[in-house]
Design a protein around this motif. Structure first.
Motif, PDB file in Angstrom:
ATOM      1  N   LEU A  12       0.671  -1.456   0.064  1.00  0.00           N
ATOM      2  CA  LEU A  12      -0.217  -0.083   0.537  1.00  0.00           C
ATOM      3  C   LEU A  12       1.141   1.168   0.310  1.00  0.00           C
ATOM      4  N   ILE A  21       0.510  -7.092   4.978  1.00  0.00           N
ATOM      5  CA  ILE A  21       0.032  -5.594   4.302  1.00  0.00           C
ATOM      6  C   ILE A  21       1.599  -4.944   4.060  1.00  0.00           C
ATOM      7  N   ASP A  78      -1.330   4.810  -3.369  1.00  0.00           N
ATOM      8  CA  ASP A  78      -3.425   5.131  -3.007  1.00  0.00           C
ATOM      9  C   ASP A  78      -4.226   5.681  -2.136  1.00  0.00           C
ATOM     10  N   TRP A 106      -8.423   9.419  -1.142  1.00  0.00           N
ATOM     11  CA  TRP A 106      -7.929   7.483  -1.708  1.00  0.00           C
ATOM     12  C   TRP A 106      -8.469   7.570  -2.865  1.00  0.00           C
ATOM     13  N   ARG A 107      -7.973   6.409  -3.144  1.00  0.00           N
ATOM     14  CA  ARG A 107      -8.643   6.183  -4.474  1.00  0.00           C
ATOM     15  C   ARG A 107      -9.869   5.572  -4.543  1.00  0.00           C
ATOM     16  N   ARG A 155     -11.660   2.470  -5.176  1.00  0.00           N
ATOM     17  CA  ARG A 155     -11.583   1.436  -5.295  1.00  0.00           C
ATOM     18  C   ARG A 155     -11.680   0.495  -4.170  1.00  0.00           C
ATOM     19  N   ALA A 156     -11.920  -0.087  -4.316  1.00  0.00           N
ATOM     20  CA  ALA A 156     -12.349  -1.298  -3.046  1.00  0.00           C
ATOM     21  C   ALA A 156     -11.156  -2.377  -3.295  1.00  0.00           C
ATOM     22  N   SER A 157     -10.430  -2.407  -2.431  1.00  0.00           N
ATOM     23  CA  SER A 157      -9.493  -3.123  -1.834  1.00  0.00           C
ATOM     24  C   SER A 157      -9.184  -3.477   0.034  1.00  0.00           C
ATOM     25  N   SER A 158      -8.750  -5.135   0.047  1.00  0.00           N
ATOM     26  CA  SER A 158      -8.612  -5.283   1.465  1.00  0.00           C
ATOM     27  C   SER A 158      -7.462  -4.726   1.908  1.00  0.00           C
ATOM     28  N   ALA A 159      -6.490  -3.737   1.406  1.00  0.00           N
ATOM     29  CA  ALA A 159      -5.493  -3.047   1.859  1.00  0.00           C
ATOM     30  C   ALA A 159      -6.440  -1.326   2.133  1.00  0.00           C
ATOM     31  N   MET A 160      -6.791  -1.206   1.297  1.00  0.00           N
ATOM     32  CA  MET A 160      -7.981  -0.092   1.652  1.00  0.00           C
ATOM     33  C   MET A 160      -8.780  -0.031   2.881  1.00  0.00           C
ATOM     34  N   THR A 161      -9.186  -1.302   2.528  1.00  0.00           N
ATOM     35  CA  THR A 161     -10.015  -1.192   4.022  1.00  0.00           C
ATOM     36  C   THR A 161      -9.324  -1.432   5.040  1.00  0.00           C
TER      37      THR A 161
END
Length: 202
Positions: free
Chosen positions: A1, A28, A50, A180-181, A183-189
């Motif tokens: 990330l 991560i 990100d 933030w970008r 787009r869904a991602s586990s890292a962003m969550t």
């Protein structure tokens, strides 16, 4: 990330966020970039970053979302022995004849300074000098070269020989935002969870 932040937030807040992520999501890897606000916005928009932390707000646009995560209190810093050093708080009516040290026009810290004086009716504040470095401004205040208005969380205040007086009135706090970008991602969550879990030091 890939996470970016302006200098103050990268030093005073992001380390705790990264540590929280390391504890809860050791899979991560987080890389932190330090840059000015305009650069951070551009890099989130083009996908280089990100997410990014900065002072102020920004509207959603072109796949980039933005949300305020905290409000950081601003402080008037003055040299030791200054007439305002023992005050419980101060506002622009108290500093009519003071000289201020500021960052360059367009900088996030300069916008904070301008917002703090937006409702002043007796003229513009006196600018004594300018620096690109908030840490340098703190050291110049130590040496009696002027006053400054900065967020309480600025790391250079920790060991500075200055008086720190809470600023009151309009512009007494500054929003801290995360972009933030979209787009869904586990890292962003995971990043959002870490940001929400870490208490911002004021």
């Amino acid at each position: 990330l890939e996470v970016g932040g302006i200098e103050t937030l990268a030093a005073a807040f992001l380390p705790d966020v990264v540590a929280r992520m390391a504890a809860t999501h050791p899979d991560i890897a987080v890389r932190v970039t330090v840059a000015q606000t305009s650069t951070l916005h551009a890099q989130v928009k083009d996908g280089t970053l990100d997410a990014a932390l900065f002072f102020g707000t920004r509207p959603h646009d072109d796949g980039v979302q933005c949300g305020v995560i905290a409000h950081a209190p601003l402080m008037l810093i003055v040299p030791p022995g200054h007439r305002l050093a023992a005050r419980a708080s101060a506002g622009h009516d108290d500093v009519a004849h003071e000289r201020f040290l500021v960052t360059a026009p367009g900088c996030a810290y300069r916008r904070m300074f301008e917002a703090a004086f937006r409702s002043r009716v007796d003229g513009e504040p006196v600018i004594a000098g300018q620096s690109d470095s908030v840490a340098a401004i703190v050291r110049m205040v130590e040496r009696g070269l002027g006053c400054a208005i900065v967020p309480r969380m600025v790391p250079a205040l920790a060991d500075a020989r200055v008086a720190i007086v809470p600023w009151h009135g309009e512009g007494a706090t500054v929003p801290v935002s995360l972009a933030w970008r979209a787009r869904a991602s586990s890292a962003m969550t995971a990043l959002h969870e870490a940001v929400a879990a870490v208490e911002m030091q004021h």
